[in-house]
Design a protein around this motif. Structure first.
Motif, PDB file in Angstrom:
ATOM      1  N   GLU A  62       0.818  -1.215   0.000  1.00 22.83           N
ATOM      2  CA  GLU A  62       0.000   0.000   0.000  1.00 22.83           C
ATOM      3  C   GLU A  62       0.848   1.259   0.000  1.00 22.83           C
ATOM      4  N   THR A  63       1.864   1.303   0.843  1.00 23.42           N
ATOM      5  CA  THR A  63       2.715   2.496   0.897  1.00 23.42           C
ATOM      6  C   THR A  63       3.530   2.638  -0.389  1.00 23.42           C
ATOM      7  N   LEU A  64       3.954   1.527  -0.962  1.00 20.88           N
ATOM      8  CA  LEU A  64       4.689   1.577  -2.222  1.00 20.88           C
ATOM      9  C   LEU A  64       3.796   2.125  -3.330  1.00 20.88           C
ATOM     10  N   GLN A  65       2.564   1.659  -3.372  1.00 25.72           N
ATOM     11  CA  GLN A  65       1.625   2.109  -4.397  1.00 25.72           C
ATOM     12  C   GLN A  65       1.432   3.625  -4.334  1.00 25.72           C
ATOM     13  N   ARG A  66       1.359   4.159  -3.136  1.00 29.89           N
ATOM     14  CA  ARG A  66       1.160   5.601  -2.977  1.00 29.89           C
ATOM     15  C   ARG A  66       2.421   6.394  -3.333  1.00 29.89           C
ATOM     16  N   ALA A  67       3.577   5.819  -3.065  1.00 30.68           N
ATOM     17  CA  ALA A  67       4.833   6.549  -3.261  1.00 30.68           C
ATOM     18  C   ALA A  67       5.296   6.559  -4.712  1.00 30.68           C
TER      19      ALA A  67
END
Length: 391
Positions: A62-67
């Motif tokens: 999830e954090t990778l997708q946002r970054a």
């Protein structure tokens, strides 16, 4: 031998991935870094599906997708005319074909993402500001009050101190190439750069890669040219009189691209070093990963991805080890050397193709223009579609 206590030297992207991989598997991990604080030098980073797949498996999806910014395609274009030569589709195509996303992001954002995940692991302990020397390794655990490590992982980069403990390990050599890295605001580059793609502009003996960062607000740019060996260093601030060297290398390129190079803010000049093939393992309980083991030039954009693969596969190999650790590390080294060697060969091919001159350049453009994008993507299946144990 049961591997319980892991000592990792170096807290870059490879070291952090290794620490997280071991900690999530239940190992006690001590991560030692010479810098007093973690700060990633550089700007952009391409996160190909073989790397993002591992980061997702480590709980960072999830954090990778946002970054990440998710480009629609990887484009090869002429640096002289901006003419599109060919492309490889990305976006939804990449996620479907290779089972994980392709994206670009700031290196510091990926390091922060990994560091935050490491800090949530109770069994993972960070030790910053620690002087690392191969001659003082025997005192390091005592100085930090650590148990004797079952495994020592050298993730301390191309100028690795831990490599000095590996008999027969090679020394870094200058590749003859220099990367000029910088960012520019999207507003001043949008007329010539596509915010929906990663674009490699090709020219004789040079190429320029550009892609969006920060949700399209800036472009990361990397210009690669020939250069001189400055000695043991990573990044150098641009000297006022060196910009002309870059402009001379790109003379004859499309004028808007040259204008960006001329007007860009201060750049960072990175001499590109590589390591010849050699041993990564000391025959006992020390192993090298990432640039410490196999630093390579960025022509395949796989340096960080190979380090991420290294760390994850090492933890998988050492999880539940039965028998001698040395044999496990030897098998790991053999498997990873074959994989890294193929990535290195792809980078060498790309360098030849990207920097081609004269009739070879014309033939390259003709052949690429006749290839279907899906066929070009298929040639990357072995690289981007790679899956290891547990994935």
């Amino acid at each position: 031998m049961t591997v319980r206590n892991i000592l990792i030297i170096g807290a870059g992207i490879g070291g952090l991935t290794t620490a997280l991989s071991f900690a999530r598997a239940g190992h006690e991990v001590h991560l030692v870094e010479q810098a007093p604080a973690l700060s990633e030098v550089g700007a952009g980073l391409q996160v190909s599906p073989n790397a993002s797949r591992i980061l997702i498996a480590l709980g960072l999806g999830e954090t990778l997708q946002r970054a990440m910014v998710h480009p629609h395609e990887i484009v090869l274009a002429s640096g002289g005319s901006l003419r599109k030569i060919t492309h490889v589709p990305c976006g939804a195509f990449a996620a479907e074909r290779w089972g994980a996303p392709y994206g670009v992001m700031h290196r510091a954002d990926l390091q922060t993402l990994l560091l935050d995940a490491v800090n949530t692991q109770p069994s993972c302990h960070m030790h910053l500001g620690q002087r690392i020397s191969s001659t003082g390794m025997g005192d390091l655990a005592n100085r930090l009050g650590l148990p004797r490590p079952d495994l020592v992982v050298g993730a301390d980069g191309v100028w690795s101190e831990i490599r000095k403990l590996i008999k027969g390990a090679p020394s870094p050599r200058f590749s003859g190439q220099v990367a000029w890295r910088f960012k520019v605001p999207a507003d001043i580059a949008r007329s010539v750069l596509n915010p929906a793609s990663v674009t490699a502009f090709l020219g004789p003996r040079t190429h320029l890669v550009a892609y969006p960062l920060e949700n399209g607000k800036t472009f990361n740019m990397v210009a690669i040219t020939r250069g001189n060996d400055p000695g043991q260093t990573w990044a150098q601030r641009e000297q006022p009189d060196r910009r002309q060297d870059l402009l001379t290398a790109f003379s004859g390129w499309q004028r808007d691209l040259v204008a960006i190079l001329r007007q860009a803010p201060e750049m960072t000049r990175w001499p590109l070093y590589e390591l010849p093939d050699g041993p990564w393992h000391d025959g006992a309980s020390t192993i090298l990963i990432g640039d410490a083991a196999h630093a390579m030039t960025p022509f395949a954009a796989q340096g960080a991805a190979m380090a991420i693969e290294d760390g994850y596969e090492l933890a998988q190999a050492c999880n539940g080890v039965e028998g001698e650790l040395a044999a496990t590390l030897q098998a790991y080294q053999a498997k990873r050397r074959a994989r890294v060697g193929r990535a290195r060969s792809r980078g060498a091919f790309n360098q030849f193709a990207y920097h081609a001159r004269g009739p070879i350049r014309l033939g390259r453009d003709l052949v690429l223009a006749l290839r279907q994008p899906e066929n070009l993507a298929a040639e990357l299946d072995w690289l981007y579609g790679y899956r290891t144990t547990g994935l």
